[in-house]
Write a protein that holds these residues in place. Structure first.
Motif, PDB file in Angstrom:
ATOM      1  N   TYR A  59     -12.455   9.694  56.907  1.00 41.35           N
ATOM      2  CA  TYR A  59     -11.215   9.790  56.144  1.00 41.35           C
ATOM      3  C   TYR A  59     -10.100  10.258  57.059  1.00 41.35           C
ATOM      4  O   TYR A  59     -10.331  11.063  57.960  1.00 41.35           O
ATOM      5  N   THR A  60      -8.885   9.766  56.778  1.00 44.21           N
ATOM      6  CA  THR A  60      -7.704  10.288  57.480  1.00 44.21           C
ATOM      7  C   THR A  60      -6.736  10.759  56.406  1.00 44.21           C
ATOM      8  O   THR A  60      -6.231   9.948  55.623  1.00 44.21           O
ATOM      9  N   VAL A  61      -6.477  12.072  56.371  1.00 43.37           N
ATOM     10  CA  VAL A  61      -5.695  12.623  55.264  1.00 43.37           C
ATOM     11  C   VAL A  61      -4.765  13.702  55.771  1.00 43.37           C
ATOM     12  O   VAL A  61      -4.964  14.286  56.845  1.00 43.37           O
ATOM     13  N   ALA A  62      -3.785  13.987  54.930  1.00 40.36           N
ATOM     14  CA  ALA A  62      -2.901  15.119  55.199  1.00 40.36           C
ATOM     15  C   ALA A  62      -3.669  16.404  54.915  1.00 40.36           C
ATOM     16  O   ALA A  62      -4.643  16.419  54.169  1.00 40.36           O
TER      17      ALA A  62
ATOM     18  N   LEU B 262      -8.037   7.567  44.681  1.00 43.33           N
ATOM     19  CA  LEU B 262      -8.280   6.540  45.701  1.00 43.33           C
ATOM     20  C   LEU B 262      -8.998   7.162  46.877  1.00 43.33           C
ATOM     21  O   LEU B 262      -8.622   8.203  47.372  1.00 43.33           O
ATOM     22  N   GLN B 263     -10.039   6.499  47.296  1.00 45.23           N
ATOM     23  CA  GLN B 263     -10.785   7.046  48.420  1.00 45.23           C
ATOM     24  C   GLN B 263     -10.357   6.379  49.694  1.00 45.23           C
ATOM     25  O   GLN B 263     -10.133   5.175  49.734  1.00 45.23           O
ATOM     26  N   TYR B 264     -10.276   7.175  50.724  1.00 46.86           N
ATOM     27  CA  TYR B 264      -9.929   6.620  52.027  1.00 46.86           C
ATOM     28  C   TYR B 264     -11.210   6.257  52.734  1.00 46.86           C
ATOM     29  O   TYR B 264     -11.818   7.059  53.411  1.00 46.86           O
ATOM     30  N   LYS B 265     -11.620   5.033  52.513  1.00 50.23           N
ATOM     31  CA  LYS B 265     -12.938   4.676  53.040  1.00 50.23           C
ATOM     32  C   LYS B 265     -12.802   3.890  54.329  1.00 50.23           C
ATOM     33  O   LYS B 265     -11.774   3.324  54.636  1.00 50.23           O
ATOM     34  N   GLU B 266     -13.904   3.866  55.037  1.00 52.45           N
ATOM     35  CA  GLU B 266     -13.916   3.016  56.227  1.00 52.45           C
ATOM     36  C   GLU B 266     -15.213   2.198  56.221  1.00 52.45           C
ATOM     37  O   GLU B 266     -16.286   2.734  56.041  1.00 52.45           O
TER      38      GLU B 266
END
Lengths: 439, 259, 172
Positions: free
Chosen positions: A134-137, A435-439
């Motif tokens: 994940y890439t998040v604030a 919403l998921q930050y998936k890869e």
């Protein structure tokens, strides 16, 4: 006949011989230990100048422990602390009898932006069960941690986790030399990140989530009497729903979000009504001079359970949501109230007085067996998590109102930590599919 | 079974031989011909004597009567003579017949007697034969009993040994059961009544060579937990005696939680 | 003149009330073994061989009127003797002052569920309202509201505090 006899005899001997030569021993196991699935969560590594404010692996560990389904292994026993796939030595975890392993890392990739990565392994099969990046604030770190908890929970139990959900509750603070302040707050399922939705100098009661998780209905005394409001928590807009003569309280959303059950005493004493939200049309459900209140809908929308003292003391009753006769459900104890359904509709939780102590109980609806889940004395307002596995409720600790959670089978109990004041009336939100930050 | 039929054959041969011998003797006797006096058995042999009619006649006239009488007397004399001759011949015939009859009866009686003797002889021989066979049978029975007892003794010893082994096996079965139970993190919140069978192959030191679910409970969470239980319980306790390892080489665990 | 009339009427009513009080003197107090709540003084009716109705002093009546709370047994909305005396004092006051309206606020102790207590508080307030109507106060002048357990007077977890909170507040 003689010949046949010989043949059989010979065969039998042969078989016995071969059997004894390669016997398969059968052992029956009838008991296990019920401590939950042993899991090891290695503290995530951190790469960056300053450590982030939120410790992702700590949040995951607390989530999984609170669920009651896992036995989280103590860190001091860890032989190795891998952060990457290549560093995992499964033998180190087999020795600890861990069945699952979570490793991960957090990296600052740009100002204010973090990359979080994790992997979940099956220790004995030595296979990876899940892995995401994940890439998040920074503000979303806790949210990511809860999502990871949800994934771990689901992979290992087969059920959806409820860690990314929210809870709503009421707080009351009494600043010194000032009037009390009441707040309706919404926080993460572990009580963190509280946000105030309503603030008032007069009491607030009975927060209730709409099925889409965007609105809260509640009771406010800001006009010096009870009135019911619905507020959109995403934009703060609210509307007044009920201000009839007498009591306006106990709002409960129908599963399709189109109707609200209410307790109104406009006709003389507390009765249950159903209001259509589009037309505001009212339909009266109960016609008894007793107190009828605390309605809750079944997940299929067909039934209403409610509290009534028509038999002399508060008990739980059930009736059709379209009206009709009521069937009494509770017969044990002299006080049973504030019932609500589990998400699968098979059981209800409610407050039950046992020898003078108010405790949280669960009843299976098919056979009406009752189980008391708590052993304290001033418990109230039980609310199921959307996966039906945990119940959040209000209790008293050292004179203060606090929230606690208990697993639906009563095995694990945890207290929530809050800053100041009394906390009461928790309500668990529906699933919150961020919403998921998936890869 | 086979032995018996083998034994009977030589016995049977012997019996036949005896019978033949006896018959030969008897026939030989017949041929040589002993004479035995036949004691009448009480039956009266009636000789058939023809008794002419001697009806009293009326006296006829004297001259004529005399002539007649003479003629009659002559005729009577002739008659009497003929009668005598006839009777003498008859008597001879009778005597001859009598003799012949006697002879025939004698022969008959002798034959009968010979037959009786022969039969008795046969019976005696058969009885002797039976005795002999009985003796043989007894001997064989004793022999087989001895063998049986020896075999039983052997089996008893083997069973005692097996019981010793079984006690040890049971003991370690219980140890293994306990170890696996303690290692089984039984999943909560699954349906009641689930069962799972896991087949495990062990090394002589109790390590798990392979573990395989052979009968799934239908719930992958439950299945995984029982597989893990076996792995976590390893190395499983095994008896020190390596010859007993065969009992533990392959174990099937039936996970069947009681509610 | 008005004052005189007032005085006569008040005295008459006082005598009438004292009569009731006198009757009450022979009845045992129905309040539970607990302590009296704050502000609920022992009515002259209980215990002492009370003065006859006619002798009920103005002072006593004023004392009763100064009580703005009546208390209840757990899970009950029945009015006991102490409560009745106070309610009667207020009812007579209201009858005396027809331009004044009264608000009855029902409350409960912390035990039990909040929504049920909201309805129970209302029931208690309605109990007092009913009695006042019987005593001659017009319904339109009486307003009832319930706060359930949301406005406790004290917060200890013992019977003495709980009794305090099980109340109807009378306010003008």
């Amino acid at each position: 006949m003689m010949r046949a006899g010989i043949k059989w005899f010979a065969m039998a001997t042969m078989m016995l011989w071969t059997a004894s030569a390669q016997a398969v021993l059968t052992i029956e196991i009838t008991r296990g230990v019920e401590t939950g699935l042993p899991i090891a969560i290695v503290p995530f590594s951190w790469e960056g100048p300053v450590a982030p404010s939120q410790n992702v692996s700590d949040v995951i560990e607390a989530d999984l422990a609170r669920s009651g389904r896992f036995a989280v292994l103590p860190r001091k026993d860890f032989i190795s602390t891998p952060h990457q796939d290549k560093d995992v030595v499964f033998k180190d975890w087999r020795i600890l009898k861990a069945e699952a392993l979570v490793i991960g890392s957090v990296k600052l990739v740009s100002p204010g932006k973090f990359q979080v990565q994790f992997r979940l392994y099956d220790v004995f099969k030595e296979t990876q069960l899940a892995g995401f990046r994940y890439t998040v604030a920074g503000a979303m770190l806790r949210s990511v941690a809860h999502q990871i908890s949800d994934i771990v929970y689901e992979k290992l139990t087969g059920e959806p986790g409820a860690f990314s959900t929210r809870i709503a509750y009421i707080t009351r603070e009494e600043p010194p030399h000032a009037k009390p302040v009441y707040k309706l707050q919404v926080a993460d399922s572990d009580g963190f990140n509280p946000q105030t939705v309503v603030r008032s100098a007069e009491p607030l009661m009975s927060p209730a989530w709409s099925p889409d998780g965007k609105r809260l209905a509640y009771v406010s005394f800001e006009d010096k009497r009870s009135k019911v409001y619905i507020q959109n928590i995403t934009n703060g807009q609210r509307e007044l729903i009920a201000e009839f003569h007498g009591i306006n309280s106990a709002p409960a959303w129908s599963p399709d979000g189109k109707q609200l059950a209410l307790t109104l005493s406009r006709d003389g004493n507390a009765e249950i009504y159903i209001m259509r939200l589009d037309t505001r049309a009212l339909k009266r459900l109960t016609y008894d001079p007793a107190i009828d209140t605390e309605a809750a809908w079944s997940p299929d929308g067909k039934d209403i359970i409610f509290t009534s003292d028509r038999a002399g003391s508060p008990q739980i009753y059930r009736m059709s949501a379209t009206g009709g006769p009521a069937e009494r459900l509770t017969f044990e104890g002299d006080y049973n109230a504030r019932a609500s359904y589990a998400p699968d509709g098979k059981s209800i939780t409610f407050v039950s007085r046992q020898q003078g102590n108010f405790r949280i109980a669960v009843m299976q609806l098919d056979n009406r067996t009752m189980q008391i889940l708590t052993d304290t004395s001033l418990d109230e307002s039980p609310s199921f998590a959307p996966n039906g596995r945990m119940i959040i409720y209000a209790t008293e600790v050292r004179g203060r109102g606090v929230l606690a959670s208990v697993s639906a089978d009563g095995r694990v109990r945890q207290l929530f930590k809050f800053e100041e004041g009394d906390v009461r009336e928790p309500a668990w939100s529906p699933y919150n599919r961020v919403l998921q930050y998936k890869e | 079974m086979l032995k018996k039929s083998g034994r009977r054959n030589p016995g049977r041969v012997r019996a036949v031989v005896y019978a033949v011998l006896v018959h030969a003797v008897v026939i030989g006797l017949l041929v040589i011909g002993f004479r035995w006096t036949i004691q009448p058995t009480g039956e009266k042999v009636v000789q058939a004597v023809a008794v002419p009619e001697t009806a009293p006649r009326k006296p006829e006239a004297p001259d004529k009567r005399k002539q007649e009488e003479e003629a009659r007397k002559n005729a009577e004399a002739e008659k009497a003579a003929a009668e005598k001759a006839r009777q003498a011949e008859l008597q001879k015939k009778q005597e001859l017949a009598e003799q012949q009859r006697k002879e025939t009866e004698r022969r008959k009686a002798e034959a009968a007697r010979k037959q009786k003797e022969q039969a008795e002889q046969q019976k005696r021989a058969a009885a002797q034969e039976r005795q002999k066979q009985e003796k043989l049978r007894q001997k064989h029975a004793e022999q087989s009993l001895k063998e049986q007892m020896a075999a039983e003794e052997k089996a008893r010893q083997a069973a005692a040994q097996a019981a010793r082994v079984a006690t040890v096996v049971d003991k370690y079965k219980a140890l293994i059961r306990q170890r696996v139970s303690r290692s089984w993190s039984r999943p909560l919140g699954v349906a009641k009544g689930l069962q799972c069978v896991v087949s495990v192959r062990l090394t002589p030191s109790g390590e798990v060579l392979a573990a395989m679910v052979v009968r799934s409970s239908g719930n992958p969470l439950f299945d995984r937990s029982v597989e893990n239980a076996v792995y976590k319980a390893a190395p499983l306790p095994l008896p020190d005696d390596p010859t007993l390892f065969d009992n533990f080489r392959e174990i099937e665990f039936l996970f069947n939680p009681e509610e | 003149m008005k004052n005189g009339k007032h005085l006569v009427v008040s005295l008459l009513i006082a005598f009438a009330m004292a009569g009731c009080a006198g009757e009450q003197a022979v009845k045992p107090s129905t309040t539970g073994g607990g302590e009296q709540g704050a502000g609920a003084q022992t009515a002259p009716a209980a215990g002492t061989a009370g003065p006859s109705a006619r002798e009920l002093s103005a002072q006593k009546r004023a004392e009763l009127l100064a009580q703005h709370r009546v208390h209840f047994a757990f899970d009950s909305s029945a009015i006991d003797d102490d409560a009745r005396a106070i309610i009667e004092a207020h009812a007579s006051y209201l009858v005396d002052n027809p331009s004044i309206n009264v608000t009855l606020q029902g409350n409960c102790d912390e035990r039990g569920t909040r929504e049920y207590n909201l309805a129970l508080g209302e029931r208690r307030a309605q109990s007092v309202e009913k009695m006042m109507k019987v005593l001659g106060v017009a319904g339109s002048r009486i307003k009832t509201v319930s706060y359930g357990e949301e406005k406790p007077l004290c917060e200890e977890h013992n019977e003495s505090c709980w009794r305090q909170n099980r109340r109807v507040d009378i306010s003008y």
